[in-house]
Scaffold this motif. Structure first.
Motif, mmCIF file in Angstrom:
data_model
loop_
_atom_site.group_PDB
_atom_site.id
_atom_site.type_symbol
_atom_site.label_atom_id
_atom_site.label_comp_id
_atom_site.label_asym_id
_atom_site.label_seq_id
_atom_site.Cartn_x
_atom_site.Cartn_y
_atom_site.Cartn_z
ATOM 1 N N PHE A 422 26.565 -34.609 -15.540
ATOM 2 C CA PHE A 422 27.861 -34.094 -15.538
ATOM 3 C C PHE A 422 27.795 -32.503 -15.212
ATOM 4 N N GLY A 423 28.887 -32.175 -14.063
ATOM 5 C CA GLY A 423 28.772 -30.819 -13.438
ATOM 6 C C GLY A 423 29.970 -30.635 -12.754
ATOM 7 N N ILE A 424 30.007 -29.377 -12.074
ATOM 8 C CA ILE A 424 31.206 -28.946 -11.200
ATOM 9 C C ILE A 424 31.360 -29.737 -10.074
ATOM 10 N N GLY A 425 30.038 -30.186 -9.454
ATOM 11 C CA GLY A 425 30.276 -31.089 -8.206
ATOM 12 C C GLY A 425 30.630 -32.432 -8.404
ATOM 13 N N LEU A 426 30.773 -33.063 -9.759
ATOM 14 C CA LEU A 426 31.071 -34.424 -9.983
ATOM 15 C C LEU A 426 32.214 -35.014 -9.128
ATOM 16 N N PRO A 427 33.336 -34.313 -8.956
ATOM 17 C CA PRO A 427 34.561 -34.845 -8.167
ATOM 18 C C PRO A 427 33.762 -35.149 -6.650
ATOM 19 N N TRP A 428 33.095 -34.368 -6.057
ATOM 20 C CA TRP A 428 32.300 -34.567 -4.813
ATOM 21 C C TRP A 428 31.468 -35.678 -4.587
ATOM 22 N N SER A 429 30.559 -35.706 -5.738
ATOM 23 C CA SER A 429 29.517 -36.771 -5.904
ATOM 24 C C SER A 429 30.031 -38.040 -6.062
ATOM 25 N N ILE A 430 31.118 -38.290 -6.976
ATOM 26 C CA ILE A 430 31.603 -39.327 -7.180
ATOM 27 C C ILE A 430 32.561 -39.939 -5.793
ATOM 28 N N THR A 431 32.914 -39.189 -5.117
ATOM 29 C CA THR A 431 33.599 -39.458 -3.649
ATOM 30 C C THR A 431 32.278 -39.997 -2.829
ATOM 31 N N PHE A 432 31.450 -39.104 -2.516
ATOM 32 C CA PHE A 432 30.735 -39.413 -1.426
ATOM 33 C C PHE A 432 29.309 -40.077 -1.739
ATOM 34 N N ASP A 433 28.998 -40.172 -2.934
ATOM 35 C CA ASP A 433 27.795 -40.695 -3.567
ATOM 36 C C ASP A 433 28.130 -41.674 -4.732
ATOM 37 N N THR A 434 29.173 -42.690 -4.285
ATOM 38 C CA THR A 434 29.770 -43.476 -5.460
ATOM 39 C C THR A 434 28.707 -44.269 -6.015
ATOM 40 N N ASP A 435 27.823 -44.833 -5.226
ATOM 41 C CA ASP A 435 26.914 -45.778 -5.903
ATOM 42 C C ASP A 435 26.035 -45.245 -7.305
ATOM 43 N N ARG A 436 26.024 -43.942 -7.364
ATOM 44 C CA ARG A 436 25.367 -43.270 -8.658
ATOM 45 C C ARG A 436 26.330 -43.388 -9.793
ATOM 46 N N TYR A 437 27.624 -43.815 -9.525
ATOM 47 C CA TYR A 437 28.450 -43.847 -10.664
ATOM 48 C C TYR A 437 29.332 -45.176 -10.812
ATOM 49 N N LEU A 438 28.798 -46.086 -10.146
ATOM 50 C CA LEU A 438 29.637 -47.345 -10.164
ATOM 51 C C LEU A 438 28.810 -48.412 -9.216
ATOM 52 N N VAL A 478 36.647 -36.344 -19.563
ATOM 53 C CA VAL A 478 36.248 -36.396 -20.882
ATOM 54 C C VAL A 478 35.592 -37.634 -21.059
ATOM 55 N N PRO A 479 35.981 -38.833 -20.333
ATOM 56 C CA PRO A 479 35.291 -40.008 -20.470
ATOM 57 C C PRO A 479 34.149 -40.116 -19.809
ATOM 58 N N LEU A 480 33.790 -39.082 -18.854
ATOM 59 C CA LEU A 480 32.451 -39.048 -18.100
ATOM 60 C C LEU A 480 31.609 -38.033 -18.709
ATOM 61 N N LEU A 481 31.881 -37.455 -19.999
ATOM 62 C CA LEU A 481 30.830 -36.564 -20.518
ATOM 63 C C LEU A 481 29.817 -37.602 -21.230
ATOM 64 N N PRO A 482 29.929 -38.523 -21.903
ATOM 65 C CA PRO A 482 28.841 -39.278 -22.602
ATOM 66 C C PRO A 482 27.889 -40.003 -21.299
ATOM 67 N N MET A 483 28.540 -40.449 -20.427
ATOM 68 C CA MET A 483 28.156 -41.402 -19.202
ATOM 69 C C MET A 483 28.803 -41.376 -18.213
ATOM 70 N N GLN A 484 28.421 -41.036 -16.960
ATOM 71 C CA GLN A 484 29.084 -40.796 -15.847
ATOM 72 C C GLN A 484 29.368 -42.195 -15.064
ATOM 73 N N TYR A 485 30.155 -42.777 -15.729
ATOM 74 C CA TYR A 485 30.653 -44.137 -15.000
ATOM 75 C C TYR A 485 32.121 -44.014 -14.546
ATOM 76 N N ALA A 486 32.047 -44.358 -13.091
ATOM 77 C CA ALA A 486 33.340 -43.918 -12.458
ATOM 78 C C ALA A 486 34.562 -44.823 -12.975
ATOM 79 N N ARG A 487 34.388 -46.173 -13.435
ATOM 80 C CA ARG A 487 35.612 -46.910 -13.913
ATOM 81 C C ARG A 487 36.061 -46.322 -15.094
ATOM 82 N N TYR A 488 35.580 -45.373 -15.739
ATOM 83 C CA TYR A 488 36.050 -44.974 -17.029
ATOM 84 C C TYR A 488 37.184 -43.899 -16.837
ATOM 85 N N ALA A 489 36.953 -43.339 -15.608
ATOM 86 C CA ALA A 489 37.684 -42.107 -15.112
ATOM 87 C C ALA A 489 38.981 -42.489 -14.578
#
Length: 673
Positions: A422-438, A478-489
């Protein structure tokens, strides 16, 4: 900053986000992940829907948005089935009726989700009672409609007039929004084939339909006592329809979310055109179509969250509501529904409560709070009480390091796949590197977070959208703090969209913002199939291109369901069915008959690990005999030498085969404790 420079700075900020998204698209070579074939199928489907709507409009004069809505509704009936649609229509009418007691007779947008939470919350306490027959539920739902028939009639009339006014205010963008909603609703056409549904969610509705009761066994399925409001509502609809009604109920949740999004945008200073743009942008999010194809809780969570936000925003700092409206108790029901859907949604409920308290200031009705809390506990508590009584852990299987249920090790249940950081780059990563989060392909979360990053900052700063943007951002991250799973967001993302649409329009002007937001919708829809593999393969072609498309899709992509149907034709009794492949524990629809050796059943999983190390097959024989199984499900690409030796020693007879799945029969024996 001087006032003359503010519009220029705001526009520059919005375009900076768009430029960043374009750079990311190039740097990550996202065009290589574009599902061209599925996008082509979607284009053909879109053209077909447009042609049908034009024909319908020619036959009978009506707004194009209304014609499109009718086309998509007819398609849902065709693929979801007439009995499920009628069953869900009855459930929805009863929910509007009973929800109007708290939301008022003139507000079906709030009454419908409130009523669904009321019905599901109360029914959760009755699951173990053998009373869940079709005639019982149909009679109860019908009685609600009769009891509140005046309010129901008023609410439906209000909805019809509201629809006409909303479409008339911006006919073109209304048609675009309905078009995007229809493309998302394709997920609701699909038969139930997602992994969590086949392993877990189908169990409760299937047991209610077959046995008129739900008897959870957490030793065989660790999620059997997890918060179950979503599955309870699925079960009621399925019992009334006497067949699965998942697609129709998902479509109802979509309708609630769309209506609430439109009205929420209006409440944060959007005109009708901007509100329709917000609906279109939400509908284009790739993950929405994936959620419509399954039974995950994020779809109803989104609908309830939007309804809760509406209750807070429309309170207007504590102003008196219309006669017949009780915001305190309606809010308690919405918060209870969120908690009854998923324990993680308690975060959303707490944020909504904090937001409501901040807006109410000194007008808090302290004397009525105990009653509201009691209503909350009644509607939210059934699964938690059942889990506590059965396992000693009210949150079973979560937080067992605290509650120490003997059914699981005293440690937190974690999935190591979804800890990308979890970090400041999460919106970028979840957009372009989605398979790490879902379980998705890159781009499957959509491009909103990066493309509208500048609008996001504007929404956080502008007075008209600040509160909504702050609350939505909290629920997003906040739902991404314990586990970075995109569906929760996802629910938080949808809640954020109205604020983003308003900020974009105010920064760029209506014409330019419309072009930008519609372009973003097109990009999202092009990558829609990346949100779930079932959207990316040929499921849609098989569904549309065959007379019995659902059976063909199941045979290809969920072959165990085909074999279960064959098994039921041969033996619809109580004999045990054991799934031998831990990668395919798809026995939820068998209810109490189903067993698996996956992690969902810890004792059988341990036995399976030991059995795989015994090349003679004797340990596998003992495992199978110990369950008392008569029927076995296996995969040709997943059976070990030890397992094959056991099948041979048991004299197993292969009864049927579908793709790589096989159904075997053995002589039953008494199960070993």
């Amino acid at each position: 900053m001087p006032a003359s420079r503010r519009p220029i700075a705001a526009a520059a900020l919005v375009w900076a986000g768009v430029a960043a998204c374009a750079v990311g698209f190039v740097v990550h070579r996202s065009w290589l992940d574009l599902p061209w074939k599925r996008a082509g199928d979607g284009l053909v489907l879109a053209l077909g829907a447009l042609a049908a709507a034009l024909l319908l409009r020619r036959l009978r004069a009506m707004p194009f948005a209304t014609a499109l809505a009718l086309v998509w509704a007819l398609a849902l009936v065709r693929f979801a089935g007439v009995p499920p649609v009628l069953s869900v229509a009855l459930l929805g009418a009863a929910a509007c009726a009973i929800g109007s007691v708290l939301a008022g007779p003139r507000d079906p947008v709030i009454a419908l989700p409130v009523g669904l939470a009321l019905i599901g919350g109360v029914a959760g306490w009755t699951l173990s009672w053998p009373v869940h027959h079709a005639w019982v539920h149909a009679a109860l739902l019908g009685a609600m409609c009769v009891w509140r028939r005046a309010a129901l009639r008023d609410g439906l009339g209000r909805a019809r007039l509201g629809w006409r006014a909303a479409v008339a205010a911006s006919p073109s963008l209304a048609a675009v929004a309905v078009f995007a909603l229809g493309l998302a609703s394709v997920g609701a056409w699909l038969p139930t084939m997602q992994a969590d549904d086949l392993a877990y969610h189908l169990a409760l509705p299937s047991q209610l339909q077959r046995d008129a009761a739900y008897l959870a066994d957490p030793a065989r399925q660790i999620w059997a006592l997890a918060p179950w409001l979503g599955d309870v509502l699925q079960g009621i609809a399925q019992v009334v329809a006497q067949r699965e009604a998942r697609g129709a109920l998902d479509a109802l949740w979509l309708l609630v979310a769309a209506a609430a999004t439109w009205r929420l945008a209006r409440r944060v200073d959007a005109d009708a055109a901007t509100a329709w743009l917000a609906v279109a942008l939400c509908a284009s999010l790739p993950l929405l179509a994936a959620l419509l194809g399954g039974m995950h809780t994020e779809l109803p969570t989104t609908a309830l969250l939007l309804a809760g936000a509406l209750l807070v925003v429309e309170a207007q700092g504590g102003a008196a509501p219309e006669p017949g409206v009780d915001r305190l108790f309606a809010g308690a029901v919405v918060c209870a529904g969120l908690v009854a859907l998923k324990f993680g949604s308690a975060v959303c409920a707490l944020v909504l409560v904090g937001w409501a308290l901040a807006r109410a200031r000194t007008r808090i009705p302290w004397a009525r709070l105990p009653a509201a809390l009691a209503l909350f506990a009644l509607l939210a508590g059934s699964s938690y009480v059942a889990a506590w009584r059965t396992t000693g852990n009210p949150l079973f299987p979560l937080f067992n390091q605290v509650f120490r249920s003997p059914l699981l090790p005293a440690e937190q249940l974690v999935d190591p796949r979804w800890h990308a950081g979890f970090g400041i780059g999460l919106p970028w990563s979840i957009t372009f590197d989605t398979d790490r989060y879902l379980e998705a392909v890159d781009g499957g979360f959509g491009f909103v977070l990066v493309a509208l990053a500048g609008a996001w900052l504007i929404a956080l700063a502008a007075g008209r959208t600040r509160a909504l943007a702050v609350v939505a951002s909290i629920m997003l991250f906040v739902p991404l703090l314990p586990m970075q799973y995109a569906r929760y967001a996802f629910p938080g993302l949808v809640l954020l969209v109205p604020a983003l649409a308003v900020a974009t329009v105010h920064a760029l002007g209506q014409r330019v913002a419309t072009r930008l937001l519609l372009s973003l919708c097109v990009a999202n829809l092009a990558f829609q199939a990346n949100a779930h593999w079932l959207l990316g393969v040929n499921t849609l072609r098989k569904l549309v291109g065959h007379l019995d498309g659902a059976s063909e899709a199941l045979r290809r992509y969920a072959p165990e369901r085909t074999l279960v149907a064959e098994l039921r034709r041969r033996d619809d009794g109580d004999s045990i069915v054991l799934a031998l492949d831990p990668r395919a524990p798809w026995v939820a629809e068998l209810g109490r008959r189903g067993r698996s050796v996956a992690h969902y059943a810890p004792a059988l999983e341990r036995a399976r690990i030991v059995a795989d190390d015994d090349a003679s097959g004797a340990a596998w024989q003992a495992l199978i005999r110990g369950t008392g199984a008569r029927w076995l499900l296996s995969r040709t690409d997943g059976s070990s030498d030890a397992q094959r030796a056991a099948l041979a020693a048991l004299g197993a007879r292969r009864i049927a085969r579908a793709e790589t799945a096989q159904l075997w029969e053995i002589e039953p024996v008494q199960a070993t404790p």
